[in-house]
Structures are given as structure tokens and as C-alpha cells.
Design a protein around this motif. Sequence first.
Motif, short mmCIF file in Angstrom:
data_model
loop_
_atom_site.label_atom_id
_atom_site.label_comp_id
_atom_site.label_asym_id
_atom_site.label_seq_id
_atom_site.Cartn_x
_atom_site.Cartn_y
_atom_site.Cartn_z
N LEU A 41 -8.97 9.25 -31.24
CA LEU A 41 -8.34 9.04 -32.55
C LEU A 41 -9.24 9.56 -33.66
CD1 LEU A 41 -5.73 7.56 -33.42
CD2 LEU A 41 -7.15 5.62 -34.02
N LYS A 42 -10.52 9.37 -33.49
CA LYS A 42 -11.50 9.80 -34.48
C LYS A 42 -11.43 11.31 -34.65
CE LYS A 42 -16.17 10.72 -35.36
NZ LYS A 42 -16.90 11.86 -34.88
N GLU A 43 -11.35 12.02 -33.53
CA GLU A 43 -11.24 13.48 -33.59
C GLU A 43 -9.95 13.88 -34.30
OE1 GLU A 43 -13.44 15.78 -33.00
OE2 GLU A 43 -14.75 14.05 -32.62
N GLU A 44 -8.86 13.24 -33.88
CA GLU A 44 -7.55 13.59 -34.39
C GLU A 44 -7.45 13.33 -35.90
OE1 GLU A 44 -4.49 11.66 -32.06
OE2 GLU A 44 -3.15 11.75 -33.82
N LEU A 45 -7.95 12.17 -36.34
CA LEU A 45 -7.80 11.79 -37.74
C LEU A 45 -9.03 12.14 -38.56
CD1 LEU A 45 -6.35 8.19 -37.33
CD2 LEU A 45 -5.09 10.31 -37.64
N GLN A 46 -10.05 12.67 -37.90
CA GLN A 46 -11.32 12.96 -38.58
C GLN A 46 -11.85 11.72 -39.29
OE1 GLN A 46 -11.45 16.80 -40.37
NE2 GLN A 46 -11.01 17.41 -38.29
N MET A 47 -11.94 10.65 -38.54
CA MET A 47 -12.34 9.37 -39.12
C MET A 47 -13.84 9.27 -39.33
SD MET A 47 -10.30 6.81 -36.69
CE MET A 47 -10.49 5.17 -37.26
N THR A 48 -14.20 8.44 -40.30
CA THR A 48 -15.58 8.00 -40.47
C THR A 48 -15.61 6.54 -39.99
OG1 THR A 48 -15.73 9.36 -42.43
CG2 THR A 48 -17.45 7.69 -42.13
N ILE A 49 -16.57 6.20 -39.16
CA ILE A 49 -16.59 4.83 -38.62
C ILE A 49 -17.97 4.19 -38.80
CG2 ILE A 49 -16.19 3.39 -36.59
CD1 ILE A 49 -14.48 5.57 -35.43
N VAL A 50 -17.95 2.97 -39.32
CA VAL A 50 -19.18 2.18 -39.36
C VAL A 50 -19.00 1.02 -38.38
CG1 VAL A 50 -20.73 0.79 -40.77
CG2 VAL A 50 -19.57 2.77 -41.78
N PHE A 51 -19.79 1.02 -37.32
CA PHE A 51 -19.76 -0.06 -36.35
C PHE A 51 -20.82 -1.08 -36.70
CE2 PHE A 51 -17.75 2.72 -33.07
CZ PHE A 51 -16.77 1.84 -32.68
N VAL A 52 -20.45 -2.34 -36.75
CA VAL A 52 -21.44 -3.39 -36.92
C VAL A 52 -21.54 -4.06 -35.56
CG1 VAL A 52 -21.97 -5.55 -38.07
CG2 VAL A 52 -20.75 -3.74 -39.29
N THR A 53 -22.70 -4.08 -34.98
CA THR A 53 -22.75 -4.59 -33.62
C THR A 53 -24.14 -5.08 -33.25
OG1 THR A 53 -22.35 -4.02 -31.30
CG2 THR A 53 -23.24 -2.29 -32.68
N HIS A 54 -24.19 -6.01 -32.30
CA HIS A 54 -25.50 -6.34 -31.75
C HIS A 54 -25.65 -5.68 -30.39
CE1 HIS A 54 -22.75 -9.54 -30.33
NE2 HIS A 54 -23.29 -9.18 -29.20
N ASP A 55 -24.64 -4.91 -30.00
CA ASP A 55 -24.61 -4.29 -28.68
C ASP A 55 -25.21 -2.89 -28.77
OD1 ASP A 55 -23.95 -3.09 -26.31
OD2 ASP A 55 -21.90 -3.85 -26.28
N ILE A 56 -26.48 -2.78 -28.41
CA ILE A 56 -27.14 -1.48 -28.55
C ILE A 56 -26.54 -0.46 -27.60
CG2 ILE A 56 -29.36 -0.28 -28.55
CD1 ILE A 56 -30.70 -2.72 -29.31
N GLY A 57 -26.04 -0.95 -26.45
CA GLY A 57 -25.39 -0.05 -25.51
C GLY A 57 -24.22 0.65 -26.18
N LEU A 58 -23.42 -0.12 -26.88
CA LEU A 58 -22.26 0.43 -27.59
C LEU A 58 -22.72 1.40 -28.67
CD1 LEU A 58 -19.11 0.06 -28.38
CD2 LEU A 58 -20.00 -1.49 -30.10
N ALA A 59 -23.70 0.99 -29.46
CA ALA A 59 -24.19 1.83 -30.55
C ALA A 59 -24.74 3.15 -29.99
CB ALA A 59 -25.29 1.10 -31.32
N TYR A 60 -25.46 3.01 -28.93
CA TYR A 60 -26.11 4.17 -28.31
C TYR A 60 -25.07 5.19 -27.85
CZ TYR A 60 -29.04 6.69 -24.95
OH TYR A 60 -29.71 7.64 -24.25
N TYR A 61 -23.99 4.66 -27.31
CA TYR A 61 -23.00 5.53 -26.71
C TYR A 61 -22.11 6.21 -27.74
CZ TYR A 61 -18.97 7.02 -24.06
OH TYR A 61 -17.94 7.76 -23.56
N VAL A 62 -21.73 5.50 -28.82
CA VAL A 62 -20.74 6.06 -29.74
C VAL A 62 -21.29 6.71 -31.00
CG1 VAL A 62 -18.95 4.45 -29.01
CG2 VAL A 62 -20.36 3.89 -30.97
N SER A 63 -22.53 6.38 -31.38
CA SER A 63 -22.94 6.73 -32.74
C SER A 63 -23.53 8.12 -32.89
CB SER A 63 -24.02 5.76 -33.23
OG SER A 63 -23.71 4.47 -32.85
N ASP A 64 -23.40 8.66 -34.12
CA ASP A 64 -24.19 9.82 -34.50
C ASP A 64 -25.57 9.34 -34.96
OD1 ASP A 64 -22.16 11.84 -34.16
OD2 ASP A 64 -21.16 10.89 -35.87
N ARG A 65 -25.56 8.21 -35.69
CA ARG A 65 -26.83 7.62 -36.10
C ARG A 65 -26.77 6.11 -35.98
NH1 ARG A 65 -28.64 8.81 -41.64
NH2 ARG A 65 -26.41 8.90 -42.09
#
Lengths: 268, 324
Positions: free
Chosen positions: A196-220
Motif C-alpha cells: 500500500l505504501k508503494e501504491e499510495l506513496q505513503m509516509t509512515i511513522v511507526f511508534v513501537t517498542h518492537d525493534i524487530g518490527l522497526a528493523y524490518y520496515v523502517s528507512d530510519r
Amino acid sequence: MPSDSLCFEANHLSRAFGHGRRRRLAVNDATFTIREREIVSLVGQSGCGKTVLAKMLLRLEKPTSGQLLFRGRPIDAAADPREHWRQVQAVFQDPYAAFNQFFSIRSQLKAAFHLFPQRPSEREMEERVDQALLAVNIRPPDIEGKYPFELSGGQMQRMLLARIFILRPQVLIADEPTSMVDACSRAGILEYLMKLKEELQMTIVFVTHDIGLAYYVSDRIFILHEGQIVEQGTPDAVTQSPTSPVTRQLLDDIPSLHREWIGRAPRA
Amino acid sequence: MTPILEVDRLSLHYRTRFGGRIHAVDDVSFTLQKGEILGIAGESGCGKTTLVSGLMGLLIPPLHRTTGAVRIAGRDILGLTPDEARRTVLGREVSMIPQGALNSLNPTRKVKDLAADVIRSHDERADRSAIHDRLRERFTKIGLDADAVLDAYPVQLPAGTKQRVVIGISTLLNPKIVIADEPSSALDVSTQKAVIRLLFDLLDEGIVSSMIFITHELSLLRHVSSRIAVMYAGQIVELGTTEQVIFDGRQPYTRALMGSMLSAEPGQKARKPVAIEGAPPYLGQELHGCRFAPRCPVAKPDCAGRDQVLREVKNHWVRCHHAE
Ligand SMILES: Nc1ncnc2c1ncn2[C@@H]1O[C@H](COP(=O)(O)OP(=O)(O)OP(=O)(O)O)[C@@H](O)[C@H]1O
Ligand SMILES: Nc1ncnc2c1ncn2[C@@H]1O[C@H](COP(=O)(O)OP(=O)(O)O)[C@@H](O)[C@H]1O
Ligand code: SF4
Ligand SMILES: [Mg+2]
Ligand SMILES: [Mg+2]
């Protein structure tokens, strides 16, 4: 790919709560940028200020000092907050609080269409609700005629994500969107979100304590500690050569399949 | 040794407003030994929390028993009325740390009043100062600043402290079995670690004797439980030691769960987490054949038509007739 233009820009942003001796900075002198089409994760211990920061991006919390720009313009200058919310959508921490207990889930998902300037036809709405449900790994009959209290924690949280998949916003602030979702569904949801992010060119801010998730999805990844951003960097830089002791501690505390974690064996 | 808890072919269903039934727990059997921590893992909606209601004897409509028994020290607690269960089972025999525990405390009352209620519910004559002493002692023992915490409202406490308070309150009556339903998934890794330490301490101190730990994080169970039951669509699909299930899982769903984990460990990013296509079956209908068949990456033509039973494979229990 993130673009060069800025979605958010924060300069010495702070937010204090309380007065006199009880005054505390929930966010303390944060300076950062988030580019269009970038995925940034805010990671840190509970109470470190992630939600307050996210709320400022959403215009739900006012900075006490510093400056916050959205697409080049100060956020608090916008005349109508709804204008901001049309562009920036959020998924919040507690799924039960986000849905009204007295209306069926399906009717509340359909209510998301009220935010659109033009509502699609009844049939298209139904179809898009079904599509969003499948994207979060729920069969439509599973929620048929059901109310929020009739779903499990993880199912409820996925309803919030379904609502986002219906709304398809340009900018998404997601506060702990998958804390109750199991690993399998989470992998599927992330896959869909990335599409969806690719399709809509979304900007996403994830708030998380899950570093695994952050590590996998983030640019920064931004690491927060007691209101301050103590480290910002790419997932590889942050996890493999952390510069802050806070980051090192967080990494150390992740339960790993392959190394000692709590210093004792499981009990027989 | 007789187990402390014995779940015997238990099936539970919710009655829907339209007269249907949702079979949320189906033919579940296991035992829990004294001193043991059993982990239960599985996709959300697979029936974990429903199972917990059964384990506490809390069959409150629309939840009903279909068949089976839950025995604590030999006594079937599902024969009790919810009222009897509340009086004789809850808190003393079995206690639960609920899912979303952080929000489970009544925000309008001070921690000391919430905790005192628990003691009074089982001992109406306990006097104020005796209760207060008991609370202080216990809260200090579990590493809390007792005076400050007891006098606070839940919202004034940070997440980690709140979780400790919930654990402290649910174990006030020294229950034999504590059931923790996702006790730490809303917490950051450091707070999570502290909470798990606390649970271990409760066992070491003899405050509780056994524990059931529910989570979808297999990597956490690796450090917490001695055995793991994996659930899928209301049933146990694999039951074995933690080592067996995590490192040598035989049921395709267990393996899929392992493959979908995200990890921030160096070198892991290349290993993309694999989602399992599709959704679990709708539990409001009669199900035939292997419930995982539509999503199973190694399904064979005979799977969809054949009901699966738990059978022994490599010294543990597996629900898949192709597993070896
Ligand atoms: N409305 C408020 N009034 C007073 N203090 C507040 C308020 N909102 C937040 N705080 C305080 O600000 C700090 C940061 O809170 P915040 O909710 O942002 O943390 P968080 O990182 O999101 O934590 P969690 O992971 O538990 O959600 C905390 O110490 C919190 O108690
Ligand atoms: N009160 C209820 N009425 C009808 N169905 C319910 C109710 N509570 C849970 N369910 C259904 O039972 C199944 C199992 O739910 P639950 O035990 O909460 O799952 P878990 O805790 O594993 O996430 C799900 O399909 C859920 O939608
Ligand atoms: S019985 Fe067949 S479909 Fe079911 S888990 Fe085994 S291999 Fe997969
Ligand atoms: Mg938060
Ligand atoms: Mg649950």
C-alpha cells in the motif's frame, strides 16, 4: 524510495507537562526531519515520550517550545485541524478504546467512508471493507454481526489496521499497531502495508517498542529516551553499531532464540 | 505424580445471538505439573483467551462447555456455578493476569483499595490495618515502593510499575496456578524482561507453584517455558518441550510460526519473515479435514478430507498425519 522534500521538520521541539517542581519534559528538545515517502520508527521504553511526540505530529498535542513544520508550514498555523487530519491519519495504541462498544464492527468500518469527500456506492463500500478485512487476515464472516467486545485482542487491533486500509491516507502515524497481533498475521499485515505504501506513496511513522518490527520496515529508526532522541540512523547502523548506551541496552534486552537472555534456564 | 491441573478433552463454544455456535476451543487436553511453566502460542483468535476462561471455571454466557473437564487437584471446576468458581477457585487455585492488563485496573480507585478488595472478597472479616500490613509486605517483596504505589491511582504509574501492580494484586492469595495472558506484549523489551523476572521470583518464593504463559512470541517462550502447546483454530496442533517445539517443530503450522518471526539480530534482515497466506477457518461452522490444509505449504491431496488427531512423533505430540 523516500523523496528529498520534507514531510515533517522539527526544531528543538519540546512538550512539558505539570507545573513548578512537578514539571516534566515528555519530549525534550527533539530535532529531526521526516521525508516524504519515508518510514521512520520511534523506538524506546514505555514512558519515553513516543506517544506524545506522535500526538504532536497529529496536532493532538501542542508543543511547549520549538517548531514543527508539516510540508513546510507550521502545524499550529493551520486554520482547521480537520484539514491536517485529512492528510495525516493515525492508528492508536488501545484498539478497544478506538471503537465504540455499542455499534457493530462492520458498521464502524463502513463509517470510515464518512471522511471521504465523496462516498462510494454501497456495493463498493462493502467490497472495500471485505478487501481490507482480508488484508488483515480476517474472514468477513468472522466479524459478521459482532461487536468490539466479541473479538480477541489481536483481532480488534487488526480492525484498526483495516480502517487504515480503507482510508488509504498519505501520511500514517501508527502507535503500537501490532503489539497484540501474532507473528504470522503481523508478517502479512506488514507485507500489505508495504504494498500500500508503494501504491499510495505513503509516509509512515511507526511508534513501537518492537525493534524487530522497526528493523524490518523502517528507512530510519529514532531511539527515544526520557524525551530525547538519543540516536537516529538506518536500521543497520542502529542495530549493528549503536552509539548510545540506551540503544545497546534495548538490543541486549531483546529475547533471542540464540543467546542467553535472563540468566536462567526455563523451569522443568 | 498427579498433575496440579488436568485439562481433559475440553471443548468450549460461544452461543451467538443468531442461535449459532462458535467452537473456540475444541478437544484440548494437557496437564500442568507442580513447578512447571507451560507456554501456549498461536495466532490471534485461535482460542487462547477462551481456554483461559475455562481454566478458571468462568463459563459466563455466551460461553458454554460443549464437552470435557478441567480438574484441579482432581476436582472438575467446570461443574461449579460461576459464583462458586469465583469464591473457591479464582484467586486461590487459579489466578489470571489478563490480556491488556495495563488497562484492567479501575482508574477511579487507588491501588490500595483495589488490592484490599481482593483480600476482602475472600476474608470479609479482615480488618483495615491487617490488610494494609499484608499489602505493604507483598508489594515490597515484589520490588515496589509500597507506600507510594499503594497510595497512587493506576493512571499515575508508569507501564512497567502498573504491570507489577496487576501481578501483585492477582497473586495476593497465593494461587497455585497463575495464567498470564500476553502479560508483556504491550511492554518494551526492558520492562518485559523485568516482568518475567518477577514471575520467576514468584515461583522461586513459593508464592505460586505453576504457571501458564500465553504469548505469540516464540522467542520469548524459549526463555520462559519448559513445554509449549501450539494452538490453531481451537485445537492443540503440537505439544512438546520448548526445545522440541521451537528447534524441531514437526507440525507445518508451528514451522510457519517460526518462519514469520521478525528479528533485529545482525544478519537477520536478509531473512524476510514469511506470512502464511490466507486466514484461519471460521469457527462457527462444522470443520472437516485438516484445519490448516488451505494454508499449509506442504499439504497433500489427502489432507483436506482427513480429520487430524494428535499423535506421537519424535517423542512429542503432533496433529498432522504427514509429520515424521
Ligand atoms: N496528559 C499528560 N499529562 C501528564 N503527563 C503525561 C501526559 N501524557 C503523557 N505524560 C507523560 O509523558 C511521558 C511520556 O508519555 P508517552 O505516553 O508519550 O510514553 P510512551 O513512550 O508512549 O509510553 P508507552 O510505550 O507506555 O505508551 C510519561 O512520563 C507520561 O507519564
Ligand atoms: N463473546 C464472544 N462471542 C462470540 N465469539 C467470541 C467471543 N469472544 C471471542 N470469540 C471468538 O472466539 C475465538 C477465540 O477468541 P479468543 O479466545 O479471544 O482468541 P485469542 O485470545 O487466542 O486471541 C475468536 O474467533 C473470537 O472471535
Ligand atoms: S495434515 Fe496435511 S495440511 Fe494438515 S498440517 Fe499436515 S501436511 Fe499440512
Ligand atoms: Mg505509547
Ligand atoms: Mg486473547
